[in-house]
Design a protein around this motif. Structure first.
Motif, PDB file in Angstrom:
ATOM      1  N   UNK A  62       0.799  -1.237   0.000  1.00  0.00           N
ATOM      2  CA  UNK A  62       0.000   0.000   0.000  1.00  0.00           C
ATOM      3  C   UNK A  62       0.827   1.279   0.000  1.00  0.00           C
ATOM      4  N   UNK A  63       2.009   1.267  -0.610  1.00  0.00           N
ATOM      5  CA  UNK A  63       2.913   2.409  -0.517  1.00  0.00           C
ATOM      6  C   UNK A  63       3.124   3.031  -1.903  1.00  0.00           C
ATOM      7  N   UNK A  64       2.772   4.291  -2.025  1.00  0.00           N
ATOM      8  CA  UNK A  64       2.967   5.006  -3.282  1.00  0.00           C
ATOM      9  C   UNK A  64       4.406   5.515  -3.329  1.00  0.00           C
ATOM     10  N   UNK A  65       5.309   4.650  -3.782  1.00  0.00           N
ATOM     11  CA  UNK A  65       6.735   4.960  -3.782  1.00  0.00           C
ATOM     12  C   UNK A  65       7.334   4.988  -5.177  1.00  0.00           C
ATOM     13  N   UNK A 248       9.084  17.993   3.151  1.00  0.00           N
ATOM     14  CA  UNK A 248       7.999  18.517   2.318  1.00  0.00           C
ATOM     15  C   UNK A 248       7.125  17.373   1.821  1.00  0.00           C
ATOM     16  N   UNK A 249       7.745  16.245   1.478  1.00  0.00           N
ATOM     17  CA  UNK A 249       6.967  15.089   1.021  1.00  0.00           C
ATOM     18  C   UNK A 249       6.033  14.605   2.127  1.00  0.00           C
ATOM     19  N   UNK A 250       6.519  14.573   3.357  1.00  0.00           N
ATOM     20  CA  UNK A 250       5.671  14.183   4.468  1.00  0.00           C
ATOM     21  C   UNK A 250       4.513  15.150   4.651  1.00  0.00           C
ATOM     22  N   UNK A 251       4.782  16.439   4.531  1.00  0.00           N
ATOM     23  CA  UNK A 251       3.714  17.436   4.660  1.00  0.00           C
ATOM     24  C   UNK A 251       2.693  17.296   3.535  1.00  0.00           C
ATOM     25  N   UNK A 252       3.156  16.986   2.340  1.00  0.00           N
ATOM     26  CA  UNK A 252       2.257  16.872   1.204  1.00  0.00           C
ATOM     27  C   UNK A 252       1.398  15.607   1.279  1.00  0.00           C
ATOM     28  N   UNK A 253       2.030  14.475   1.564  1.00  0.00           N
ATOM     29  CA  UNK A 253       1.312  13.201   1.517  1.00  0.00           C
ATOM     30  C   UNK A 253       0.647  12.849   2.839  1.00  0.00           C
ATOM     31  N   UNK A 254       1.246  13.328   3.944  1.00  0.00           N
ATOM     32  CA  UNK A 254       0.785  12.970   5.297  1.00  0.00           C
ATOM     33  C   UNK A 254       0.767  11.463   5.505  1.00  0.00           C
ATOM     34  N   UNK A 256       3.587   8.894   6.825  1.00  0.00           N
ATOM     35  CA  UNK A 256       4.953   8.637   7.303  1.00  0.00           C
ATOM     36  C   UNK A 256       5.612   7.439   6.627  1.00  0.00           C
ATOM     37  N   UNK A 257       4.836   6.373   6.378  1.00  0.00           N
ATOM     38  CA  UNK A 257       5.430   5.188   5.762  1.00  0.00           C
ATOM     39  C   UNK A 257       5.889   5.485   4.337  1.00  0.00           C
ATOM     40  N   UNK A 258       5.124   6.273   3.592  1.00  0.00           N
ATOM     41  CA  UNK A 258       5.548   6.643   2.244  1.00  0.00           C
ATOM     42  C   UNK A 258       6.824   7.466   2.298  1.00  0.00           C
ATOM     43  N   UNK A 259       6.929   8.341   3.299  1.00  0.00           N
ATOM     44  CA  UNK A 259       8.108   9.194   3.403  1.00  0.00           C
ATOM     45  C   UNK A 259       9.344   8.381   3.776  1.00  0.00           C
ATOM     46  N   UNK A 260       9.183   7.415   4.691  1.00  0.00           N
ATOM     47  CA  UNK A 260      10.304   6.538   5.035  1.00  0.00           C
ATOM     48  C   UNK A 260      10.772   5.772   3.801  1.00  0.00           C
ATOM     49  N   UNK A 261       9.818   5.256   3.025  1.00  0.00           N
ATOM     50  CA  UNK A 261      10.185   4.558   1.799  1.00  0.00           C
ATOM     51  C   UNK A 261      10.894   5.459   0.807  1.00  0.00           C
TER      52      UNK A 261
END
Length: 363
Positions: A62-65, A248-254, A256-261
């Motif tokens: 489920x990760x948009x990476x 910024x990616x974390x702020x945009x997507x909200x 955390x798992x996507x940002x870690x990836x």
């Protein structure tokens, strides 16, 4: 989006450039891996989100990476190829590589959906097709429907390539000004995000989304890695800038798992850019397979999602389970991607660039 064969390490689009360098297997592997993440996300997660009648997947990713990391790679190789020669030819080459395959992908996918979509599924109308050819989704998403949702990255890259071209031609970005501009872009995206989320202004949303500000930090991250690899910025500065892009990616997507990836993926990109090639760790046949697959990843990206969902549903109607559906999605992506590459992407690029060179013989 996967970078095209004109952007591969060692492939120079300028007629007056340094000698070609050997292809780096590490970049081919990254391209293939990131496209595989796109297929996993679409095939295991989004497929059932959008079409719950499909049977449960054996696993869910489920990760948009994948698409995000491909945009980072695109930024990196935009910076690599831009500095090699004629900037006008560079920009024409980007357009010539991306647009013909995109147009054929839209038309082919639309025709397939019209002919083969199950009853009740989306089948694009002529206005839908025209809106997709004009890439109007980011500007008016409430009015224009994606023929294939994977297309969202295409206009962003075209806009960013054009912005780089305009800045370079105006000589506004050179030397240290490049780094200042990257920081300015990241800060601008972050400062404008709260008004985008809370202002409830359709005009503001149209401009913010239409010009791709909601993902421009990914392109900036790729350029930052390239500057780091050329010693244009020091390691701590590069890490700080990349950390700002991740924030910024974390702020945009909200997410955390996507940002870690994303951070892990950017780390792999840094290793590929700064370290030795990975060919020393791999058998020769793996390198050859990665090189071949990497050469068709852009076309794979264009044609896999909407067509793949219809194929999976049709297979399910004939008793094929979830694992078979996912394997079919992968085979379909490779087959259609190869056909679109050899029949449209590469010959169209060659023809357009030959015409450009005849019209503009001197760099």
């Amino acid at each position: 989006m996967p970078f095209s064969s004109a952007e591969r390490p060692g492939n120079d689009t300028s007629r007056r450039s340094e000698p070609a360098k050997r292809r780096r297997v590490s970049w081919d592997l990254l391209r293939v891996a990131f496209v595989a993440l796109v297929l996993l996300f679409h095939g295991t997660y989004l497929a059932r989100q959008w079409h719950p009648e499909l049977v449960a997947r054996p696993f869910v990713f489920p990760y948009q990476l994948g698409a995000s990391l491909l945009l980072v790679v695109s930024g990196y190789f935009a910076a690599v190829s831009l500095r090699r020669g004629d900037v006008v030819r560079w920009w024409v080459g980007r357009m010539a590589r991306m647009l013909p395959a995109f147009f054929v992908g839209v038309l082919g996918t639309s025709l397939f959906l019209r002919l083969c979509a199950p009853p009740g599924w989306y089948a694009p109308s002529l206005p839908d097709v025209l809106a997709n050819l004009a890439m109007l989704w980011n500007w008016k998403p409430q009015s224009y429907t994606y023929v294939d949702a994977a297309y969202w990255t295409i206009p962003l890259q075209l806009l960013w390539f054009t912005a780089i071209f305009a800045l370079w031609r105006a000589r506004r970005v050179h030397g240290d000004a490049t780094v200042r501009t990257l920081w300015l872009v990241v800060c601008l995206e972050l400062v404008l995000l709260p008004p985008r989320l809370h202002l409830q202004s359709e005009a503001f949303r149209t401009l913010y989304d239409g010009f791709g500000l909601y993902r421009v930090h990914l392109f900036v991250a790729g350029i930052a890695v390239q500057l780091w690899s050329r010693r244009r910025i020091r390691g701590p500065h590069a890490v700080f800038l990349l950390g700002a892009c991740a924030f910024v990616h974390l702020c945009q997507t909200r997410h955390p798992s996507w940002t870690v990836g994303l951070v892990l993926g950017i780390g792999a990109i840094c290793v590929a850019a700064l370290g030795p090639d990975w060919d020393r760790f791999l058998p020769a046949w793996v390198a050859r397979l990665a090189q071949w697959t990497a050469g068709i990843t852009y076309a794979m990206y264009l044609v896999h999602q909407s067509i793949g969902y219809v194929v999976m549903r049709r297979l399910q109607d004939h008793g094929v389970g979830a694992t078979g559906q996912l394997l079919a999605l992968g085979v379909l992506a490779v087959l259609l991607g190869w056909l679109l590459t050899v029949l449209v992407e590469r010959p169209a690029h060659r023809a357009i660039m030959r015409g450009f060179d005849r019209l503009r013989p001197t760099a």
